[in-house]
Every structure is written in structure tokens, then in C-alpha cells.
Design a protein around this motif. Structure first.
Motif, short mmCIF file in Angstrom:
data_model
loop_
_atom_site.label_atom_id
_atom_site.label_comp_id
_atom_site.label_asym_id
_atom_site.label_seq_id
_atom_site.Cartn_x
_atom_site.Cartn_y
_atom_site.Cartn_z
N ARG A 28 0.83 -1.20 0.00
CA ARG A 28 0.00 0.00 0.00
C ARG A 28 0.87 1.26 0.00
O ARG A 28 1.76 1.40 0.84
N GLN A 29 0.62 2.13 -0.94
CA GLN A 29 1.41 3.35 -1.07
C GLN A 29 0.48 4.55 -1.24
O GLN A 29 -0.59 4.44 -1.86
N PRO A 30 0.90 5.71 -0.73
CA PRO A 30 0.11 6.92 -0.94
C PRO A 30 0.42 7.50 -2.33
O PRO A 30 1.32 7.01 -3.01
N LEU A 31 -0.28 8.55 -2.71
CA LEU A 31 0.07 9.25 -3.95
C LEU A 31 1.37 10.00 -3.70
O LEU A 31 1.51 10.70 -2.69
N SER A 32 2.30 9.89 -4.63
CA SER A 32 3.66 10.37 -4.38
C SER A 32 3.76 11.90 -4.28
O SER A 32 4.70 12.42 -3.69
N ASP A 33 2.82 12.60 -4.87
CA ASP A 33 2.87 14.07 -4.82
C ASP A 33 1.76 14.65 -3.94
O ASP A 33 1.48 15.85 -4.02
N ALA A 34 1.16 13.80 -3.09
CA ALA A 34 0.06 14.29 -2.23
C ALA A 34 0.64 14.80 -0.91
O ALA A 34 0.46 14.18 0.15
N SER A 92 6.88 23.03 0.62
CA SER A 92 7.38 23.52 1.90
C SER A 92 6.25 23.76 2.90
O SER A 92 5.19 24.26 2.54
N GLY A 93 6.47 23.38 4.16
CA GLY A 93 5.45 23.57 5.19
C GLY A 93 4.44 22.44 5.23
O GLY A 93 3.55 22.41 6.07
N ARG A 94 4.60 21.48 4.33
CA ARG A 94 3.65 20.36 4.27
C ARG A 94 4.30 19.09 4.82
O ARG A 94 5.48 19.10 5.20
N LEU A 95 3.53 18.01 4.82
CA LEU A 95 4.06 16.72 5.27
C LEU A 95 4.19 15.80 4.07
O LEU A 95 3.34 15.80 3.17
N MET A 96 5.25 14.99 4.08
CA MET A 96 5.45 14.02 3.00
C MET A 96 4.30 13.00 3.01
O MET A 96 3.84 12.61 4.09
N PRO A 97 3.84 12.56 1.83
CA PRO A 97 2.74 11.60 1.79
C PRO A 97 3.10 10.28 2.49
O PRO A 97 4.20 9.77 2.31
N GLY A 98 2.19 9.81 3.29
CA GLY A 98 2.38 8.51 3.96
C GLY A 98 3.30 8.58 5.16
O GLY A 98 2.90 8.27 6.27
N SER A 99 4.52 9.03 4.96
CA SER A 99 5.51 9.04 6.05
C SER A 99 5.31 10.22 7.00
O SER A 99 5.78 10.19 8.14
#
Ligand code: SAM
Ligand code: TMP
Ligand code: ZN
Length: 412
Positions: A28-34, A352-359
Motif C-alpha cells: 500500500r502506497q500513498p500518492l507520491s505528490d500528495a 514547503s510547510g507540508r508533510l510528505m505523503p504517507g511518512s
């Protein structure tokens, strides 16, 4: 409508309908640019990221497809102009087109996936008729602000028909890092067929499966990268739709790409490079090669985790550099979170200021790196190593070390 081999074996090939042999499952993986707003508590979208190869036409492809509107929307965060090297690459590409493919009277070029106008702005400045087709409004607006004409749309057969009716045939249709993002490849070729001038060329460049396998760059596999092309698989796809692969060229960008030149069948003599490179590709569809690739991915996962756990035990500060789409695959396959990599530095304003998808590792601007004073930085943007290491020389000079994980885990 179901294709012939849609069965218990998996999905049918998106090009020819043949059976797809799955050779790696990242789970299971999130969207890479989300990239997520830290205040967003809505559930995150996940899908099964698995890759296979068609046993009939050799096209490597994802087994599950993500709906295009989930990935390519108005806030799509990837900006092509973020790298000086890539800006130069696309400037050189545009100059080459201006001196060879676009020399007739009133030439017309269409770019599929023109993003922030990184290539077309040079064409526009030369006064050549052009049109970018780009579904994401944010980057399309950036292109317009540079004088580039853009249609905000997904390129497909119906859109191509409208363009040719309004503007006439294109002498050149170009796409970089975009055709491999498009599962509905039949509609693309039908669109190219409608839009391309009789003697025109369709040129596209994408990551090369040969480099992905030879260099273990498994993180090129993520939601947006649907196809992993080779000379053989692109040649077969082109032939299926009445075209012919007439030239291929190796490119050094993004860890190894191929540029494919396609013309209407029988119009041009193929260059020797096509048959030469195709002759080296038999191994790329061998079960043994694919099993070896799978073992290599798991070796890298084990080595990365061993290193990061050891550094944490030693009390080292470890950060990441480059909030790439690729890094989503590594981070989520390995289960790496902020406890192992505390922050990822990236210069893209939309990340910037966001969180990496999934991690959910926080993304911060590179200007904050010196204050964080890390001991190690994992270079997720390994394809921009030279540019980033030059820019961040101070990190290395003050004792910091880069961690790279392809083709194997090593520290420089
Ligand atoms: N060409 C740029 C480059 O090489 O840096 C952008 C590459 S970016 C990874 C992929 C681009 O393709 C995105 O801007 C995305 O919106 C666009 N795209 C995806 N599907 C498309 C389609 N059907 N037609 C046109 N563009 C599309
Ligand atoms: P890419 O590998 O898909 O091109 O993504 C590269 C990412 O790395 C993108 O988010 C921009 C970021 N980046 C920097 O932050 N600084 C840089 O100097 C370069 C070249 C890229
Ligand atoms: Zn196939």
C-alpha cells in the motif's frame, strides 16, 4: 470493456491486452505528490503499487492504475524549472528543435505535459507557433506568465481533434516525463495520428527500464510512472498504432532516460541506434533479471533501515534532501517516518510547510538546513546530486555526509 487477459493473473496489458506478469509488489502506497497540510485530518488515499511486464509486447507497467484527477490537479506541486540543470536541458532541447524539426514555413509544435513552460518558453521567445497541453492549472499559469500558450486539459484523442481543427497539423509533438504517466496510451497515439503533420515527428523522453534495472533505481516506480519504456516495447506500441520508432537517444537526466522519435510508418529510415539498443534488451524481460531486481530492492530496503537505525542509536541527526515523488516509494516501502529522518529540505514552494505523503515527515525550505545542523542527509533527489551537492557545499564542508541509496546504500 474488459480486455482479453483481464483474469485472475492480474490486469491485461494497457497496450496490447496481453497477460501481465507481476514482478514486484511495494504494498500500500500513498500518492507520491500528495503533500499534506499538517492540519488535514482526512483519511489519506492509498493504493497497491505493483509492477509487471507484458508477456506479449514486453511493456513494463503498473498493475493498478490511479485515477488521473487524483494525481494531476490544479495544485500539482512539481515544478519543472526547480533545477538549473533541467532548465538547461530543456533550453538545449528547444534550440535543437528550432534548428531541425521546426524549420519549415510557419512551423507548429505541441507539447504534452508542458508544466511550467520550461521548454516552450524558448520556443515562444523565438516567435514559433506553439501550444502546451497541461491539465494542472497552477503550473499552466506559471507557463502563461512566461509568454507560453497553454490549453489546460489532458491530452487525449478528442482534445487532439479539437486542436488540429482550430490550429492545423503539428510538425512536432513533444513530451518529457509525461507519456510514461499516461495509461490510456491508445488515446494518445490516436490523438497523435489526428494532429501530426504527414511528415511530422512525435518525440518523447522518459526514464529507461534498462537504467532502472541496471542501477536498482526502484524508486522510479510510483503512482505517476505508469509505464517503464524500452526500445522494444515502444517500438511495438508505435507499430500497433500505425507509427514507427525511427530514432532513440540516451539522455543522462533523471538517472537515465531515452528519447524516442516516432514517425508515421514507412516515412523515415530508422537510425541504426534503434536496432542496436533493442538488441541489448532481451535480458530486460527475462524472469531471472526481474527476480534479481526484486532481490536488489529488498537488499536496499534492509541496508537503508539498518543504517538509519544505527545512526539513530548513535544519536546522529539525520535529515532528507529533495521531497521527490520517488522518495514516497522508498520511505513507505521501508516504513521510514520522522523518528528516523526528522525533516526533508526542498526548495519547491508548493511542498514547503507540508508533510510528505504517507511518512508524514515535515518538508522545510533548504535555507533552514544550516540551523538544523544535521550529521547526515539522505539525498532523495539523487538524480540532481551534482547540482545539490554543489549548492550545499557548506553542509559537506562542516562535516555533514550524504547518504545515497542507489545503486546501493553508501555514504559520501
Ligand atoms: N515536461 C515536464 C518535465 O519534464 O519536467 C513535466 C513533467 S511532470 C513529471 C508530468 C506532467 O504531465 C505534469 O505536469 C502533468 O500535469 C502532465 N500530464 C499528465 N497527464 C497528462 C495528459 N494526459 N496530457 C497532458 N499532460 C499530462
Ligand atoms: P525530481 O527528482 O522529480 O526532479 O524532483 C526533485 C525535487 O528536489 C523537487 O521537489 C525539487 C527539489 N530540489 C531542491 O529542493 N533543490 C535543488 O537544487 C534541486 C535540483 C531540486
Ligand atoms: Zn502488451
Amino acid at each position: 470493456m474488459s480486455l482479453p487477459h483481464e483474469s485472475e493473473e492480474g490486469r491485461a496489458c494497457r497496450v496490447c491486452g496481453g497477460p501481465v506478469h507481476e514482478f514486484f509488489d511495494f504494498g500500500r502506497q500513498p500518492l507520491s505528490d500528495a503533500f499534506r497540510d499538517p492540519r488535514d485530518t482526512s483519511p489519506e488515499y492509498f493504493f497497491r503499487l505493483a509492477v509487471g511486464i507484458c508477456e506479449s509486447c514486453t511493456m513494463a507497467q503498473l498493475v493498478e492504475e490511479v485515477d488521473r484527477d487524483r494525481m494531476f490537479h490544479d495544485a500539482y506541486p512539481y515544478h519543472s524549472s526547480g533545477s538549473v540543470y533541467m532548465r538547461r536541458h530543456f533550453e538545449e532541447t528547444a534550440h535543437r528543435f528550432l534548428t531541425d524539426a521546426l524549420t519549415g514555413p510557419d512551423p507548429f509544435v505541441v507539447e504534452i505535459g508542458s508544466n511550467d513552460g520550461v521548454m516552450l518558453k524558448t520556443v515562444g521567445k523565438a516567435g514559433v507557433r506553439h501550444l502546451g497541453v497541461e491539465p494542472c492549472r497552477g503550473v499552466a499559469e506559471l507557463a502563461r506568465s512566461q509568454g507560453v500558450r497553454v490549453r489546460t486539459d489532458f491530452f487525449e484523442a478528442s482534445v487532439a481533434a479539437e486542436i488540429v481543427a482550430a490550429e492545423g497539423p503539428a510538425d512536432l509533438i513533444y513530451a518529457a516525463n509525461t507519456i510514461c504517466h499516461i495509461p490510456y496510451i491508445g488515446s494518445i497515439f490516436r490523438g497523435v495520428d489526428a494532429l501530426l503533420a504527414e511528415d511530422g515527428v512525435f518525440v518523447f523522453e522518459d526514464p529507461y527500464l534498462g537504467d532502472i534495472i541496471d542501477r536498482n533505481t526502484f524508486d522510479q516506480i510510483y503512482d505517476e510512472h505508469f509505464f517503464f519504456f524500452t526500445v522494444r516495447s515502444v517500438g511495438a506500441a508505435a507499430a500497433r498504432f500505425g507509427f514507427q520508432l525511427v530514432d532513440v537517444e540516451r539522455l543522462g537526466v533523471h538517472g537515465g532516460e531515452l528519447r524516442y522519435t516516432i514517425a508515421r510508418a514507412g516515412r523515415r529510415e530508422p537510425s541504426p541506434a534503434v536496432a542496436e539498443l533493442a538488441a541489448t534488451e532481451q535480458r530486460l524481460s527475462d524472469r531471472a533479471t526481474l527476480a534479481g531486481f526484486a532481490a536488489g530492492v529488498d537488499r536496499i530496503r534492509d541496508d537503508v533501515l539498518e543504517l538509519l537505525h544505527r545512526l539513530r542509536a548513535e544519536g546522529k541527526r539525520v535529515v532528507g534532501y529533495g521531497a521527490t515523488a520517488k522518495s514516497a516509494t522508498l520511505l513507505n516501502y521501508c516504513g521510514i517516518g520522522p523518528d528516523l529522518v526528522s525533516v526533508v529540505f526542498d526548495a519547491t514552494p508548493a511542498k514547503s510547510g507540508r508533510l510528505m505523503p504517507g511518512s508524514h515527515i515535515p518538508v522545510r525550505p533548504p535555507e533552514e538546513m544550516a540551523d538544523a545542523d544535521p550529521d547526515y542527509a539522505v539525498l532523495f533527489a539523487w538524480n540532481h546530486a551534482e547540482e545539490i551537492m554543489t549548492k550545499e557545499r557548506a553542509f559537506r564542508d562542516s562535516g555533514g555526509r550524504w547518504i545515497l541509496y542507489v545503486p546501493d546504500v553508501h555514504i559520501v
